[in-house]
Design an enzyme around this catalytic site. Structure first.
Site, mmCIF file in Angstrom:
data_model
loop_
_atom_site.group_PDB
_atom_site.id
_atom_site.type_symbol
_atom_site.label_atom_id
_atom_site.label_comp_id
_atom_site.label_asym_id
_atom_site.label_seq_id
_atom_site.Cartn_x
_atom_site.Cartn_y
_atom_site.Cartn_z
ATOM 1 N N HIS A 82 13.019 -0.447 19.735
ATOM 2 C CA HIS A 82 12.585 0.095 21.026
ATOM 3 C C HIS A 82 12.483 -0.988 22.105
ATOM 4 C CE1 HIS A 82 9.681 2.109 23.778
ATOM 5 N NE2 HIS A 82 10.144 3.240 23.285
ATOM 6 N N SER B 22 10.313 6.468 27.845
ATOM 7 C CA SER B 22 10.371 5.041 27.504
ATOM 8 C C SER B 22 11.628 4.379 28.057
ATOM 9 C CB SER B 22 10.424 4.859 25.985
ATOM 10 O OG SER B 22 9.165 4.991 25.399
ATOM 11 N N ASP C 135 5.991 -4.184 24.665
ATOM 12 C CA ASP C 135 6.735 -3.258 23.812
ATOM 13 C C ASP C 135 6.721 -3.700 22.348
ATOM 14 O OD1 ASP C 135 8.907 -1.325 23.004
ATOM 15 O OD2 ASP C 135 9.069 -1.063 25.163
#
Ligand SMILES: *[C@@H]1O[C@H](CO)[C@@H](O)[C@H](O)[C@H]1NC(C)=O
Ligand SMILES: *[C@@H]1O[C@H](CO)[C@@H](O)[C@H](O)[C@H]1NC(C)=O
Ligand SMILES: *[C@@H]1O[C@H](CO)[C@@H](O)[C@H](O)[C@H]1NC(C)=O
Ligand SMILES: *[C@@H]1O[C@H](CO)[C@@H](O)[C@H](O)[C@H]1NC(C)=O
Ligand SMILES: *[C@@H]1O[C@H](CO)[C@@H](O)[C@H](O)[C@H]1NC(C)=O
Ligand SMILES: *[C@@H]1O[C@H](CO)[C@@H](O)[C@H](O)[C@H]1NC(C)=O
Length: 758
Positions: free
Chosen positions: A217, A544, A144
């Site tokens: 994220h 996600s 990620d």
């Protein structure tokens, strides 16, 4: 740009080599797949061989430095090969080598960008969390954007020691040092050589050249999978409660491959390097919330690397993508667990009371628990442009300091209307729509979104009365028990799978809307009154966010059933998933409000406690995937690229995977439209059990199962069966039923049976 649109912009363009104009001597990055059986024994390591191969391509003096610059990564686990900067002539020389298997031009991908554990039915002292000791000793590798190590979610309070088998490390770099790792965050590395080789700079303004997360994220996904307990977490007061990951005692290793450079790119060569390292370090589960273009498996580096991971017993979980349309699932290779996004049973609201006593509740994420009291209302009732807050329509003198009504909002223009109210200096906004996908970060002015029905009452008051006023408008309310839920998130990518439509994808649905998890505190989440508001925990949405929930569940299952293969873990998750919402009807599509189908939700929404004890599993091993690939008609070179070996066996029987779902694709002009599936189930439940086949079949479809009773006399015993499906030529385009095997102990092993009638 909103977060949704940012993460759904999944344009994974391949860097085409423009042969017509490019200078033959200009270098490009290529990922080169080699057959390691050709490595001369004189080379001790593969890297030595790769370096020497590159040296041999150089026409002039073989300067070691030059060769150093050419080689980006040597890969040993995802495939044998390397990525390097090569000219077209060097590449063609290399491709003539007998050791060459395949070339993949560098490509670029993007992201698919706490209550959720409770929604999943995970309670601390019972069920799967208890049996798995909350995932103790399991290692989840997250591919990620990096991690914010100081977040409370990565505290190692209560964590067990780092497992002895762990070979990973934490690297040093910009604002990151190995001392930031602990018994929770046990690995953190970053991979950017491919990005840098493509001329993309990692500027300190936009990212940290280290595993530290700039985007937010990666901190969010990794804390969703395995974050520690953090009491009192909230998104500016919304969703307040204890934040924790699905497997709060599992260890986390971050592999940063996605960079928030000004173009937000990730290079395939870097993603492969991260996956290669994760396999080598010894992760048990790998979670990826990113993807590349739809490609056949022999050109899809994620598919190739994932098969390699699966072969080593690592569960690979990927987000299905945010395209929201049919035929758009990403990461759909049958060895990958592909996850779509569903809503939670939670909404965030504001409450509006008008002077006439009318009280209306509507959606809001405005981040201040302020009250607006006794404010004038504005409704441009005599001018349609003003009434719908068209760009440029509102007059500052008329709306200044007022609560502005914007009617007839469509889902796409709430943001435009909000900007108009803000531009004209309105104090707050009331927006009327039944479909609103404003992101939390878009609530930069006090705003409430009310359904059409309530909006009509507000409009009536605003039209009839004069000197209309808002008595109160209050924010930061969190409501639980929302019905119906879950729904399939409007953005969640739907099947059929564009690469292999005959395998039902996505596999399952998991929470992916307004998920509360760790965020980065150094950068504003949103702007209100020109001030940047920062937060440690944020609500984010996307597939996600769904994938790490399943990665967490896989970690819990792995802790309980160490011997289960990745296919067995996925089977347990799929056959115990549910397809009814909390109103006891079929899960709906958030977009249309209509019942969704397995093309939207796969086998259904995950149900972790049930997955612990599925009764039967549909198992598969690498040979099954090889047979499946044989059936795709790949040539020898293409086979070699996917399965990374020079010898394999394809039987002559029709290739069919022992998949826990059934998908038939028919042409309605053919008659009869029928297909037979054969499957083998393994008993992982009680020693002796008798299963009966129960079928749920809609009109226009016929399903039969032979035999319809399966008797097991021992654990791990296998039994085969055949399922036949037949569909009328006038049946709907998508028609589906269910097969459920049910035993005397009430194990329910359920699979969707889907037919598409083109
Ligand atoms: C760690 O990285 C920082 C920043 O790049 C650097 O200043 C420092 O010298 C490095 N420390 C070690 C021990 O390599
Ligand atoms: C908004 O919709 C209502 C109901 O459909 C309609 O009566 C009204 O004229 C519309 N207003 C505008 C400004 O288009
Ligand atoms: C509002 O209503 C009151 C009483 O009905 C009236 O006296 C007044 O003129 C009205 N104001 C406007 C602006 O129409
Ligand atoms: C699905 O998508 C693939 C790849 O974009 C395309 O080749 C194919 O024609 C599409 N199929 C349908 C039925 O739309
Ligand atoms: C279905 O079969 C007919 C006749 O064989 C053919 O013309 C048609 O293209 C097929 N349709 C699809 C969607 O494959
Ligand atoms: C399915 O199997 C049955 C029983 O063996 C057979 O009669 C039938 O022809 C088969 N159908 C197809 C489409 O292969």
């Amino acid at each position: 740009m909103s977060f949704y649109s940012m993460i759904s912009l999944l344009v994974f363009t391949i860097l085409h080599i423009n042969n017509a104009v490019s200078n033959a001597e200009e270098s490009q990055t290529y990922i080169i797949h080699m057959d390691h059986s050709h490595k001369p024994t004189s080379f001790v390591t593969h890297e030595d061989w790769h370096r020497s191969t590159l040296t041999s391509l150089m026409s002039s003096s073989s300067l070691a430095e030059q060769e150093n610059e050419m080689l980006l990564y040597s890969y040993n686990h995802v495939m044998h090969g390397f990525s390097a900067r090569l000219t077209v002539s060097q590449l063609s020389k290399l491709e003539k080598s007998p050791a060459h298997v395949a070339t993949y031009p560098e490509s670029f991908g993007k992201l698919f960008t706490t209550h959720s554990s409770k929604f999943l039915g995970l309670r601390q002292n019972s069920g799967l969390l208890l049996a798995s000791s909350s995932g103790q000793d399991v290692i989840i590798g997250i591919i990620d954007t990096g991690v914010w190590p100081e977040s409370e979610s990565f505290s190692d309070r209560g964590m067990s020691e780092v497992p002895k088998r762990w070979k990973g490390t934490c690297e040093n770099g910009t604002d990151f040092s190995p001392s930031l790792c602990n018994n929770k965050l046990i690995g953190a590395r970053s991979f950017s050589k491919g990005l840098k080789a493509a001329g993309i700079k990692i500027s300190t303004k936009y990212d940290f050249d280290s595993p530290r997360d700039w985007f937010g994220h990666g901190s969010h996904t990794s804390s969703t999978a395995a974050g520690n307990h953090v009491p009192g977490a909230s998104h500016f007061g919304y969703a307040k409660g204890t934040a924790r990951g699905v497997a709060p005692r599992a260890h986390v290793a971050m592999y940063k491959v996605l960079w928030a450079t000004d173009s937000e790119k990730s290079a395939a060569s870097d993603v492969l390097a991260g996956m290669d390292q994760a396999i080598s370090d010894g992760v048990d589960i790998m979670s990826l919330s990113l993807g590349f273009d739809f490609l056949p498996y022999f050109n899809d580096v994620i598919a190739i690397a994932s098969l390699s991971a699966i072969e080593k017993g690592i569960v690979v979980v990927c987000a299905a993508g945010n395209d929201g349309a049919y035929n758009t699932t990403y990461n759909g290779a049958p060895w990958i667990t592909t996850v779509g996004a569903g809503t939670l049973d939670r909404t965030f609201t504001a409450t509006l009371t008008l002077d006439n006593g009318l009280t209306v509740e509507g959606t809001s994420y405005f981040p201040e628990s302020v009250y607006i009291t006794d404010a004038p209302l504005y409704y441009g009732k005599d001018n349609a442009n003003k009434a719908i807050c068209n760009i440029g329509a509102l007059d500052h003198k008329e709306v200044k300091g007022k609560v502005v009504i914007c009617e007839n909002t469509t889902e796409t223009d709430v943001e435009g209307q909000k900007e108009e109210v803000q531009r004209a200096g309105g104090y707050a906004g009331i927006f009327m729509t039944d479909l609103s996908f404003l992101d939390p970060e878009d609530f930069s002015i006090p705003a409430i979104i009310v359904p059409f029905a309530a909006g009509a009452l507000i409009r009536e008051y605003a039209t009839q009365a004069n000197a209309t006023r808002v008595k109160t408008l209050s924010f930061v309310h969190t409501n639980l028990g929302t019905k119906p839920s879950p729904e399939v998130a409007y953005f969640s990518s739907r099947g059929p799978d564009p690469v292999t439509p005959g395998i039902l994808k996505p596999d399952v649905l998991a929470p992916g809307v307004d998920v509360l998890a760790a965020y980065i505190p150094n950068r504003g989440f949103m702007e209100v009154h020109k001030y940047d508001l920062e937060t440690d925990y944020a609500l984010l949405s996307g597939t996600s966010m769904a994938a790490p929930h399943v990665a967490g569940v896989a970690a819990l299952l792995k802790a309980v059933h160490r011997e289960w293969s990745p296919a067995a873990i996925r089977s347990a998750i799929m056959t115990t998933a549910y397809s009814s919402d909390n109103s006891q009807t079929t899960i709906k599509d958030q977009w249309s409000g209509l019942p969704a189908t397995p093309l939207d939700f796969g086998a259904g929404h995950i149900n972790p406690n049930k997955a612990m004890n599925p009764g039967l599993i549909y198992d598969m091993d690498v040979q099954d995937y090889i047979e499946f690939l044989c059936g795709l008609g790949y040539n020898a070179k293409q086979m070699k690229a996917v399965i990374r070996r020079s010898q394999w066996y394809c039987s002559s029987k029709p290739a069919e995977l022992n998949y826990p779902s059934f998908m038939a694709i028919f042409n309605r002009t053919d008659s009869p439209n029928a297909k037979n599936f054969s499957r083998v189930v393994t008993n992982v439940g009680d020693d002796t059990s008798t299963y009966q086949a129960y079928l749920e079949v809609p009109k226009g479809m016929r399903i039969t199962v032979q035999p319809s009773t399966l008797v097991f006399t021992g654990k791990n015993q296998e039994q085969g069966f055949t399922l036949s499906v037949e569909v009328d030529s006038d049946a709907p385009n998508v028609i589906y039923g269910y097969l459920a095997w049910i035993d005397q102990y009430n194990h329910i092993v359920s699979s969707p049976v889907v037919a598409i009638n083109y």
